[in-house]
Design a protein around this motif. Sequence first.
Motif, PDB file in Angstrom:
ATOM      1  N   MET A  10     -11.924   3.316   6.652  1.00 32.16           N
ATOM      2  CA  MET A  10     -12.039   1.858   6.778  1.00 32.16           C
ATOM      3  C   MET A  10     -10.678   1.170   6.615  1.00 32.16           C
ATOM      4  O   MET A  10     -10.599  -0.045   6.661  1.00 32.16           O
ATOM      5  N   HIS A  11      -9.610   1.950   6.441  1.00 33.16           N
ATOM      6  CA  HIS A  11      -8.293   1.336   6.245  1.00 33.16           C
ATOM      7  C   HIS A  11      -7.829   0.535   7.460  1.00 33.16           C
ATOM      8  O   HIS A  11      -7.137  -0.465   7.304  1.00 33.16           O
ATOM      9  N   ALA A  12      -8.206   0.959   8.664  1.00 35.52           N
ATOM     10  CA  ALA A  12      -7.813   0.197   9.851  1.00 35.52           C
ATOM     11  C   ALA A  12      -8.490  -1.167   9.850  1.00 35.52           C
ATOM     12  O   ALA A  12      -7.844  -2.192  10.099  1.00 35.52           O
ATOM     13  N   ALA A  13      -9.790  -1.197   9.552  1.00 33.93           N
ATOM     14  CA  ALA A  13     -10.508  -2.478   9.475  1.00 33.93           C
ATOM     15  C   ALA A  13      -9.986  -3.308   8.318  1.00 33.93           C
ATOM     16  O   ALA A  13      -9.818  -4.526   8.434  1.00 33.93           O
ATOM     17  N   ALA A  14      -9.708  -2.658   7.194  1.00 35.20           N
ATOM     18  CA  ALA A  14      -9.195  -3.369   6.019  1.00 35.20           C
ATOM     19  C   ALA A  14      -7.842  -4.004   6.328  1.00 35.20           C
ATOM     20  O   ALA A  14      -7.584  -5.147   5.932  1.00 35.20           O
ATOM     21  N   LEU A  15      -6.990  -3.286   7.047  1.00 34.44           N
ATOM     22  CA  LEU A  15      -5.675  -3.815   7.402  1.00 34.44           C
ATOM     23  C   LEU A  15      -5.819  -5.061   8.272  1.00 34.44           C
ATOM     24  O   LEU A  15      -5.136  -6.070   8.051  1.00 34.44           O
ATOM     25  N   GLN A  16      -6.724  -5.022   9.222  1.00 36.04           N
ATOM     26  CA  GLN A  16      -6.947  -6.180  10.094  1.00 36.04           C
ATOM     27  C   GLN A  16      -7.477  -7.360   9.285  1.00 36.04           C
ATOM     28  O   GLN A  16      -7.032  -8.499   9.455  1.00 36.04           O
ATOM     29  N   LEU A  17      -8.423  -7.111   8.393  1.00 36.24           N
ATOM     30  CA  LEU A  17      -8.970  -8.188   7.558  1.00 36.24           C
ATOM     31  C   LEU A  17      -7.917  -8.752   6.615  1.00 36.24           C
ATOM     32  O   LEU A  17      -7.851  -9.963   6.397  1.00 36.24           O
ATOM     33  N   ARG A  18      -7.092  -7.880   6.043  1.00 40.85           N
ATOM     34  CA  ARG A  18      -6.022  -8.349   5.151  1.00 40.85           C
ATOM     35  C   ARG A  18      -5.040  -9.231   5.918  1.00 40.85           C
ATOM     36  O   ARG A  18      -4.531 -10.213   5.393  1.00 40.85           O
ATOM     37  N   LEU A  96      -1.463  -0.138   4.677  1.00 41.72           N
ATOM     38  CA  LEU A  96      -0.465   0.247   5.672  1.00 41.72           C
ATOM     39  C   LEU A  96       0.181   1.582   5.307  1.00 41.72           C
ATOM     40  O   LEU A  96       0.372   2.446   6.171  1.00 41.72           O
ATOM     41  N   ALA A  97       0.481   1.787   4.027  1.00 44.68           N
ATOM     42  CA  ALA A  97       1.072   3.047   3.577  1.00 44.68           C
ATOM     43  C   ALA A  97       0.099   4.208   3.803  1.00 44.68           C
ATOM     44  O   ALA A  97       0.504   5.293   4.244  1.00 44.68           O
ATOM     45  N   PHE A  98      -1.189   3.993   3.526  1.00 46.26           N
ATOM     46  CA  PHE A  98      -2.180   5.031   3.760  1.00 46.26           C
ATOM     47  C   PHE A  98      -2.224   5.395   5.239  1.00 46.26           C
ATOM     48  O   PHE A  98      -2.215   6.580   5.604  1.00 46.26           O
ATOM     49  N   LEU A  99      -2.306   4.374   6.095  1.00 43.96           N
ATOM     50  CA  LEU A  99      -2.385   4.625   7.534  1.00 43.96           C
ATOM     51  C   LEU A  99      -1.131   5.320   8.052  1.00 43.96           C
ATOM     52  O   LEU A  99      -1.213   6.227   8.880  1.00 43.96           O
TER      53      LEU A  99
END
Length: 113
Positions: A10-18, A96-99
């Motif tokens: 969910m990090h991609a969706a989280a990045l967009q929401l952030r 971003l670091a995770f991705l």
Amino acid sequence: MMASEKLFGMHAAALQLRSQRMMMLASNIANAATPNYKARDIDFAKALDLAKQGASTEGAVRYRVPVQSSLDGNTVEMATEQTAFAENALAYRSSLAFLSGRVNTLTRAIKGE
């Protein structure tokens, strides 16, 4: 499940929401002196839940209730906005670091390293 969810969680969706939240908080800060401006924020947990379901995240946008009302009707409280912005920026950098790490791992795997 989409391929990007399998690869990045969910990090991609989280990045967009952030990113969306950062724009909203920046708008609040920029309008701190605008009469009758109503500060808004995203309920991040609700937005992420909606994104997981494939639904629009507009339902997670909320108007901020000020602690101290202003005479001109503006609901921006700078300390609240700056704190929320800083916390969101930190969470954005973490996602971003995770991705970035995940992409590097996948790149090494593709190259056979």
